[in-house]
Design a protein around this motif. Structure first.
Motif, short mmCIF file in Angstrom:
data_model
loop_
_atom_site.label_atom_id
_atom_site.label_comp_id
_atom_site.label_asym_id
_atom_site.label_seq_id
_atom_site.Cartn_x
_atom_site.Cartn_y
_atom_site.Cartn_z
N LEU A 37 0.90 -1.33 -0.05
CA LEU A 37 -0.04 -0.10 -0.03
C LEU A 37 0.75 1.26 -0.03
CD1 LEU A 37 -2.62 -1.15 2.62
CD2 LEU A 37 -2.84 -1.19 -0.02
N PRO A 77 -1.76 -2.08 6.46
CA PRO A 77 -2.43 -2.87 6.95
C PRO A 77 -1.76 -3.59 8.19
CG PRO A 77 -1.90 -4.17 5.20
CD PRO A 77 -1.25 -2.75 4.90
N ALA A 113 -7.39 -13.41 2.15
CA ALA A 113 -8.40 -12.88 1.59
C ALA A 113 -8.19 -12.87 0.04
CB ALA A 113 -9.05 -11.32 2.08
N SER A 150 -10.90 -14.29 -3.03
CA SER A 150 -12.20 -13.42 -2.95
C SER A 150 -11.81 -12.05 -3.42
CB SER A 150 -12.35 -13.37 -1.41
OG SER A 150 -11.38 -13.92 -0.61
N THR A 201 -13.61 -9.91 -4.55
CA THR A 201 -14.48 -8.75 -4.24
C THR A 201 -14.22 -8.21 -2.94
OG1 THR A 201 -16.02 -10.35 -3.22
CG2 THR A 201 -16.44 -9.76 -5.85
N THR A 202 -13.18 -8.60 -2.37
CA THR A 202 -12.90 -8.22 -0.88
C THR A 202 -12.36 -6.67 -0.96
OG1 THR A 202 -12.16 -10.19 -0.16
CG2 THR A 202 -11.08 -8.44 1.07
N SER A 203 -13.06 -5.82 -0.21
CA SER A 203 -12.56 -4.39 -0.59
C SER A 203 -11.87 -4.01 0.82
CB SER A 203 -13.58 -3.53 -0.97
OG SER A 203 -14.45 -3.08 0.08
N ILE A 204 -10.96 -3.32 0.59
CA ILE A 204 -10.43 -2.99 2.10
C ILE A 204 -10.64 -1.39 2.20
CG2 ILE A 204 -8.33 -2.65 3.68
CD1 ILE A 204 -8.59 -5.69 2.54
N GLU A 205 -11.11 -0.83 3.20
CA GLU A 205 -11.31 0.61 3.33
C GLU A 205 -10.30 1.15 4.30
OE1 GLU A 205 -15.21 1.59 4.43
OE2 GLU A 205 -16.15 0.96 2.39
N VAL A 206 -9.68 2.24 3.87
CA VAL A 206 -8.76 2.92 4.96
C VAL A 206 -9.28 4.29 5.09
CG1 VAL A 206 -6.40 3.61 4.92
CG2 VAL A 206 -6.80 1.56 3.96
N MET A 252 -16.28 -5.35 0.76
CA MET A 252 -17.31 -6.33 1.06
C MET A 252 -16.83 -7.69 0.24
SD MET A 252 -19.96 -4.44 1.79
CE MET A 252 -21.77 -5.03 0.81
N ASN A 253 -17.21 -8.64 1.17
CA ASN A 253 -16.71 -10.18 0.98
C ASN A 253 -18.06 -10.84 0.73
OD1 ASN A 253 -15.57 -12.57 0.32
ND2 ASN A 253 -13.97 -12.14 1.97
N ASN A 254 -18.40 -11.30 -0.40
CA ASN A 254 -19.69 -12.16 -0.34
C ASN A 254 -20.84 -11.20 0.31
OD1 ASN A 254 -18.51 -14.24 -1.71
ND2 ASN A 254 -17.66 -15.04 0.35
N ARG A 256 -16.36 -6.56 6.22
CA ARG A 256 -15.40 -6.98 7.09
C ARG A 256 -14.48 -5.91 7.70
NH1 ARG A 256 -13.85 -13.20 5.89
NH2 ARG A 256 -15.90 -14.00 5.03
N TRP A 263 -10.67 -4.66 9.17
CA TRP A 263 -9.15 -5.26 9.73
C TRP A 263 -8.64 -3.97 10.47
CZ3 TRP A 263 -10.87 -6.51 4.80
CH2 TRP A 263 -11.00 -8.17 4.38
N ASP A 264 -8.10 -4.19 11.50
CA ASP A 264 -7.20 -3.18 12.19
C ASP A 264 -6.23 -2.63 11.10
OD1 ASP A 264 -8.60 -3.40 14.69
OD2 ASP A 264 -7.53 -5.22 15.24
N MET A 265 -6.08 -1.35 11.01
CA MET A 265 -4.97 -0.93 10.25
C MET A 265 -4.04 -0.03 11.21
SD MET A 265 -6.02 -1.85 7.35
CE MET A 265 -5.33 -0.84 5.84
N LEU A 266 -2.91 0.15 10.82
CA LEU A 266 -2.00 1.05 11.42
C LEU A 266 -1.40 1.93 10.43
CD1 LEU A 266 -0.25 1.03 14.27
CD2 LEU A 266 1.43 -0.49 13.11
N ILE A 280 5.07 -6.31 10.20
CA ILE A 280 3.62 -6.04 10.20
C ILE A 280 3.10 -4.62 9.64
CG2 ILE A 280 3.01 -7.50 12.05
CD1 ILE A 280 2.77 -4.83 13.59
N SER A 281 4.29 -3.83 9.28
CA SER A 281 3.95 -2.39 8.93
C SER A 281 4.51 -2.30 7.60
CB SER A 281 4.63 -1.42 9.72
OG SER A 281 6.08 -1.42 9.84
#
Lengths: 200, 200
Positions: A42, A48, A57, A62, A64-69, B1-3, B7, B9-12, B132-133
């Protein structure tokens, strides 16, 4: 307890690890590994925290997975997958009761395919990350030959590892220090400069 | 969106940063900084994610603060405060619109007290963390003289920085690579080996 009031902090369990500068004397190359690390993919300031969930994911297809930030959707089609590939030293987590020499020997075999006697691993030093974690990594150095190559390497499929073994000549390794196009951590750069200073 | 299911996720949010290998030619010493990093203080496998909150609790003198890790209380009396002290390169977060040379110049002045023209900072390379970052740090090199020392350094009090300026001779710096008693990150070790290879 703080003034009688219970407070909670998020904690992150980080394991100690080992890494190895691996030198193949048969062909005068250093051996590294390429891994998929979604966290580096990113843009600079949105990373993340739980990259592994994103990765799962993605790898389970998948799409269609979208990640919102912060309310903005990350468009994976605009993110080059190459950006998530990093070049690293062969390394692994210390999650067993074996001593460090045995653990690093096991990681080198699993990831790179070389069977090297555990007493051939020279302890270089250890260091800690100073960001949010503070985990300790112990660095080793080992020499190997083509005769010691007994398998393909690539990591353990059952642990979901996607690892490519990469060989680089000494001149290529020297260039890598300046080559900012390749995503690589400071631990790799330290391993390389230590090797160039002490072994070449 | 997944199906069709949303969902989270924790974001940093991790900022890009700069760091500097700083060499005082008047007295042939490298300049580092000592910082308090509570994350390095706990035992290997339990690291506070939000170390800054722990640090705040400690620094405000709430000695009754207890930290529980997986149900077990951490006894701060048994944790040596020295373990939380790290030796690092002078470094800072890129949180401004200035160019990187201006930012590293400002950090060197704030933390170490040297006023160095921004064009004297040589870009060495950049690298990324791969944990992780995935944040990027750009490394610079600069030489300074005693005449350029215009303040004590130590960081900005209003930003809550507790920084000691540390000077080390070249032989001391060579020893530091092996000295695992000192908590220092791989970035410092890379900076040192790069300096020894290219500038000594």
């Amino acid at each position: 307890m703080n003034n009688g009031k219970k407070r909670y902090w998020d904690m992150l369990k980080v394991h100690e690890s080992v890494a190895c500068v691996l030198y193949n004397t048969s062909r005068d190359v250093l051996i590294f590994v390429k891994q998929f690390r979604p966290g580096t993919q990113l843009k600079e300031d949105f990373i993340p925290y739980c990259a592994v969930f994103v990765y799962r994911a993605l790898s389970t297809g998948s799409t269609t997975t979208s990640i919102e930030v912060e309310g903005q959707s990350v468009d994976w089609d605009k993110v080059s997958p190459n950006l998530g590939i990093t070049l690293e030293l062969c390394a692994g987590i210390v999650d067993e009761t074996l001593n460090l020499n045995e653990i690093v020997k096991k990681e080198v075999l699993e990831e790179c395919g070389y069977e090297i006697p555990s007493e051939n691993f020279q302890r270089v030093t250890s260091y800690r990350t100073t960001g949010i974690s503070g985990s300790k990594q112990t660095l080793f150095y080992a020499e190997c030959t083509d005769q010691m190559k007994i398998s393909e390497g690539g990591g353990l499929a059952e642990e979901g590892e996607f690892i490519d073994v990469v060989e680089m000549s000494i001149p290529q390794v020297r260039n890598l220090i300046q080559d900012e196009q390749v995503t690589r951590p400071a631990t790799l750069l330290f391993g390389i400069t230590w090797f160039l200073m002490n072994k070449v």
